[in-house]
Structures are given as structure tokens and as C-alpha cells.
Motif scaffolding. Structure first.
Motif, PDB file in Angstrom:
ATOM      1  N   ARG A 133      39.648  51.179  36.971  1.00  0.00           N
ATOM      2  CA  ARG A 133      40.917  50.737  37.558  1.00  0.00           C
ATOM      3  C   ARG A 133      41.475  49.548  36.787  1.00  0.00           C
ATOM      4  N   LEU A 134      40.576  48.618  36.435  1.00  0.00           N
ATOM      5  CA  LEU A 134      41.016  47.470  35.643  1.00  0.00           C
ATOM      6  C   LEU A 134      41.586  47.928  34.304  1.00  0.00           C
ATOM      7  N   LEU A 135      40.896  48.852  33.642  1.00  0.00           N
ATOM      8  CA  LEU A 135      41.356  49.330  32.337  1.00  0.00           C
ATOM      9  C   LEU A 135      42.713  50.007  32.437  1.00  0.00           C
ATOM     10  N   GLY A 215      44.314  33.433  41.087  1.00  0.00           N
ATOM     11  CA  GLY A 215      43.566  33.332  39.835  1.00  0.00           C
ATOM     12  C   GLY A 215      43.826  34.505  38.916  1.00  0.00           C
ATOM     13  N   TYR A 216      42.983  34.660  37.930  1.00  0.00           N
ATOM     14  CA  TYR A 216      43.131  35.722  36.940  1.00  0.00           C
ATOM     15  C   TYR A 216      42.882  37.090  37.581  1.00  0.00           C
ATOM     16  N   ILE A 217      43.709  38.056  37.255  1.00  0.00           N
ATOM     17  CA  ILE A 217      43.559  39.374  37.869  1.00  0.00           C
ATOM     18  C   ILE A 217      42.664  40.300  37.043  1.00  0.00           C
ATOM     19  N   PHE A 218      42.498  40.011  35.759  1.00  0.00           N
ATOM     20  CA  PHE A 218      41.613  40.819  34.915  1.00  0.00           C
ATOM     21  C   PHE A 218      40.375  39.992  34.589  1.00  0.00           C
ATOM     22  N   ARG A 219      39.369  40.134  35.433  1.00  0.00           N
ATOM     23  CA  ARG A 219      38.161  39.329  35.295  1.00  0.00           C
ATOM     24  C   ARG A 219      37.023  40.164  34.698  1.00  0.00           C
ATOM     25  N   LYS A 220      36.004  39.461  34.286  1.00  0.00           N
ATOM     26  CA  LYS A 220      34.851  40.123  33.677  1.00  0.00           C
ATOM     27  C   LYS A 220      34.207  41.089  34.663  1.00  0.00           C
ATOM     28  N   GLY A 224      26.433  46.565  37.550  1.00  0.00           N
ATOM     29  CA  GLY A 224      26.627  47.119  38.889  1.00  0.00           C
ATOM     30  C   GLY A 224      28.080  47.345  39.222  1.00  0.00           C
ATOM     31  N   ASP A 225      28.945  47.332  38.200  1.00  0.00           N
ATOM     32  CA  ASP A 225      30.387  47.541  38.396  1.00  0.00           C
ATOM     33  C   ASP A 225      30.964  46.514  39.346  1.00  0.00           C
ATOM     34  N   ARG A 226      30.456  45.273  39.234  1.00  0.00           N
ATOM     35  CA  ARG A 226      30.900  44.199  40.118  1.00  0.00           C
ATOM     36  C   ARG A 226      31.894  43.304  39.394  1.00  0.00           C
ATOM     37  N   ILE A 227      32.875  42.809  40.132  1.00  0.00           N
ATOM     38  CA  ILE A 227      33.857  41.880  39.583  1.00  0.00           C
ATOM     39  C   ILE A 227      33.259  40.482  39.601  1.00  0.00           C
ATOM     40  N   ALA A 232      37.652  33.410  35.823  1.00  0.00           N
ATOM     41  CA  ALA A 232      37.812  33.332  34.368  1.00  0.00           C
ATOM     42  C   ALA A 232      38.232  34.708  33.868  1.00  0.00           C
ATOM     43  N   PRO A 233      39.114  34.769  32.878  1.00  0.00           N
ATOM     44  CA  PRO A 233      39.587  36.077  32.402  1.00  0.00           C
ATOM     45  C   PRO A 233      38.520  36.820  31.617  1.00  0.00           C
ATOM     46  N   MET A 234      38.632  38.132  31.612  1.00  0.00           N
ATOM     47  CA  MET A 234      37.775  38.954  30.774  1.00  0.00           C
ATOM     48  C   MET A 234      38.028  38.611  29.310  1.00  0.00           C
ATOM     49  N   SER A 235      36.982  38.594  28.517  1.00  0.00           N
ATOM     50  CA  SER A 235      37.139  38.291  27.099  1.00  0.00           C
ATOM     51  C   SER A 235      37.706  39.506  26.366  1.00  0.00           C
ATOM     52  N   SER A 236      38.380  39.247  25.262  1.00  0.00           N
ATOM     53  CA  SER A 236      38.909  40.346  24.446  1.00  0.00           C
ATOM     54  C   SER A 236      37.787  41.218  23.919  1.00  0.00           C
TER      55      SER A 236
END
Length: 332
Positions: A133-135, A215-220, A224-227, A232-236
Motif C-alpha cells: 500500500r505504501l509503495l 508526521g511523515y506518511i511514508f515511514r520505514k 513483520g510488515d510493521r510500520i 522518520a521517513p523511509m530512506s531512499s
């Protein structure tokens, strides 16, 4: 810069087992030397040359010299010949995004469940419903708004404003827009046949499941498919890894694709598929100025729209698009 060269100083070839620096690394080294000589040593950006006073006295910036420029050009040619210079990232296409959309929406991929890496020994189990979903939300935003991925990953909840049937995206910064007001993106729900590139649908699915309200909506995405709980944002790097895994799911080699692929693909989609004039594309994304838009529209690394041997063929095979205007219409 000798580590970037393919030959030793004495002219002998370096063994293939020895790690060689990339051309990009050589460019960064030269930029660092230019800064060091120019700013720290006070030699400015004047090219390195012999002083008018004579006597063999050299003045200027040593890294800005004919010899260094000649070396860099020669190094680039050698790297290209050896296949070491990376080409620009290949543009994503609507066909590729459609395949990703259908694959990610398969029940076994879209269903939210506890996920463990390597489950059932299948390479498909690299991410669960949250990751996909994030992708999908990140793909569509980068594609339609033609954004760099470090811009997408740093979007926060307060940057999104819902007004009726549209979502307004206010970017706090643009990579190449350092001053002045940044125009917001007004996003509307696209028709069902374009659901695979609709950022409003994808954002709704991601935010509804993640329940992120600040906060940031696209997180690491953790194991376990956990947010990740940390704001903090997901890294590139993690995004690129997930994107490449997703491409492998649908049988596409991931090597030519990078974080700029969506920006290039979105630009080509608006110009070729929707037939937007260049001025309209520039108005939609204030990212473009001068002729930088050309590099997003034209690249030898992209998939050709039509084989060049058919350009002037009056008996060309039938195509979905009109060969005269590029639209699906009976004008011919």
C-alpha cells in the motif's frame, strides 16, 4: 583520481580483480578539489594558467585546468567503452504500473497479515499488505506529480489537504526550487480505468490502513510488515530495494530503474498519452526551467514508443494510437 582510472600511472592495465572507482566518484573528487582550492585556499574559480608576468609562475585553480578537463573527458570515454558509466534511469510506463497494481492487489499480497521474511521459501514474500500500500501511494504520487523520491518520502500529513473530491498537496520544498512560493498540486480521483496511476485512491488506501495522522506518511517498514513507530521517513535506499523487488515480481529487470524513473515516466505520460503541451507540463510542475524538460522526454535508455522503421511506412501495422496525432481518434 587514479583509483577511478582503468590503467595505472605507468600505462599498464589494472587487474580486473582490483576495485575501480566510478566516474561519478571522480566527478565528486574534482568538485571537492575545486572547492578546496577555490574557497579554502582563496584561488577562486579562475582556470589554472601561467601568469602574465611570466617566469613559469602558475596562478588560478589547479582543478580547473586543461589537463584535468582532458583527463575527465578521456576517463568518461574509457568508462563508457567499458560499460561502467550508468545511463539515466529508465522511465516507468503506465503498462508497468498497471502490472504492479494488479500484482500488488492480489489477495495474497494485499491482505494485511503477519509477515515474516522468507515465508514459505518464496522470493515473492518480501513484503505484505502494508508495504505494498505504501509503495502504490508513493509510485502514483511520484509519477503524476513528477517528483524526486526524496521529495515524496519527506511528505508529512499536514502537507495534505482534503477538499471535497480533491486532495491538495503542499510541498514544503523542491529539490531545484530554492526560493519563492511552491505551487500546490491539486489531485482529483482518476477514472476507474486509470486506478493504477491514481494517487488519491492509493493515498486513501495507505492512510486508512496505516492510520497515520501526523508526521511523515511514508515511514520505514520493519520486519513483520510493521510500520516503524519512530516519526522518520523511509530512506531512499529501502524504497529502491522494495521497488526493485516489486519489479522482479512482474518479471521486469530492475537494474535500469532508479528513483528518478517515476519523474521521467510521469513527464512522458503527460506529454505522449495525455498530449499536454510542454508549457502545460511546466505549469503543472514548477520543477522545470530552461530546457531541462528534454532530458525527461528523450533518452536512449527508455523503451521506444514505436519502432523507427515504421515512422514513414504508409502500410504500418495497426496501433492503438493514431499515427497522425498520437490520440485514439478517427482523424486519419
Amino acid at each position: 583520481m587514479n583509483s577511478c582510472n582503468l590503467t595505472n600511472i605507468d600505462g599498464s592495465p589494472k587487474p580486473s580483480s582490483e576495485e575501480h572507482g566510478t566516474y561519478s566518484h571522480a566527478q565528486k573528487m574534482r568538485a571537492a578539489m575545486t572547492y578546496m582550492f577555490g574557497r579554502l585556499q582563496g584561488l577562486s574559480n579562475m582556470p589554472w594558467h601561467e601568469s602574465d608576468a611570466g617566469g613559469g609562475i602558475m596562478v588560478g585553480n589547479p582543478s580547473i585546468s586543461v589537463e584535468v578537463s582532458s583527463f575527465m573527458c578521456s576517463l568518461c570515454r574509457r568508462k563508457v567503452k567499458a560499460g561502467k558509466v550508468a545511463n539515466s534511469a529508465r522511465a516507468t510506463t503506465t503498462d508497468g504500473l498497471l502490472k504492479l497494481y494488479h500484482h500488488n492487489h492480489l489477495p495474497q499480497n494485499w491482505t494485511i497479515r503477519a509477515y515474516q521474511p522468507g515465508e514459505h521459501g518464496s522470493l515473492d514474500c518480501w513484503g505484505g499488505g502494508c508495504a505494498r500500500r505504501l509503495l502504490q501511494a508513493a509510485y502514483t504520487l511520484a509519477f503524476i506529480c513528477m517528483l524526486h523520491f526524496d521529495e515524496v518520502l519527506k511528505i508529512q500529513a499536514h502537507d495534505l489537504q482534503v477538499m471535497g473530491d480533491q486532495v491538495i498537496l503542499h510541498l514544503p520544498f523542491r529539490k531545484t526550487h530554492q526560493s519563492g512560493e511552491i505551487k500546490p498540486f491539486h489531485l482529483w480521483v482518476l477514472p476507474p480505468h486509470e486506478a493504477h496511476i491514481c494517487p488519491v485512491r492509493a493515498l486513501s488506501a495507505w492512510l486508512r490502513e496505516s492510520d497515520i495522522k501526523s508526521g511523515y506518511i511514508f515511514r520505514k517498514i520493519s520486519s513483520g510488515d510493521r510500520i516503524a513507530e519512530a516519526d522518520a521517513p523511509m530512506s531512499s535506499e529501502q524504497f529502491l530495494e522494495l521497488f526493485h523487488n516489486n519489479l522482479l515480481d512482474i518479471g521486469i529487470g530492475p537494474v535500469p530503474y532508479g528513483t528518478h524513473s517515476f519523474q521521467r515516466g510521469g513527464c512522458q505520460y503527460l506529454h505522449i498519452k495525455r498530449c499536454w503541451p510542454l508549457r502545460k507540463i511546466c505549469d503543472w510542475s514548477a520543477e522545470f526551467f530552461n530546457l531541462t524538460i528534454v532530458k525527461y522526454l528523450i533518452s536512449s535508455n527508455d523503451d521506444p514508443v514505436e519502432p523507427c522503421q515504421h515512422f514513414f511506412n504508409p502500410d504500418r501495422p495497426p496501433a492503438v494510437k493514431c499515427p497522425h496525432c498520437g490520440r485514439c481518434c478517427p482523424c486519419g
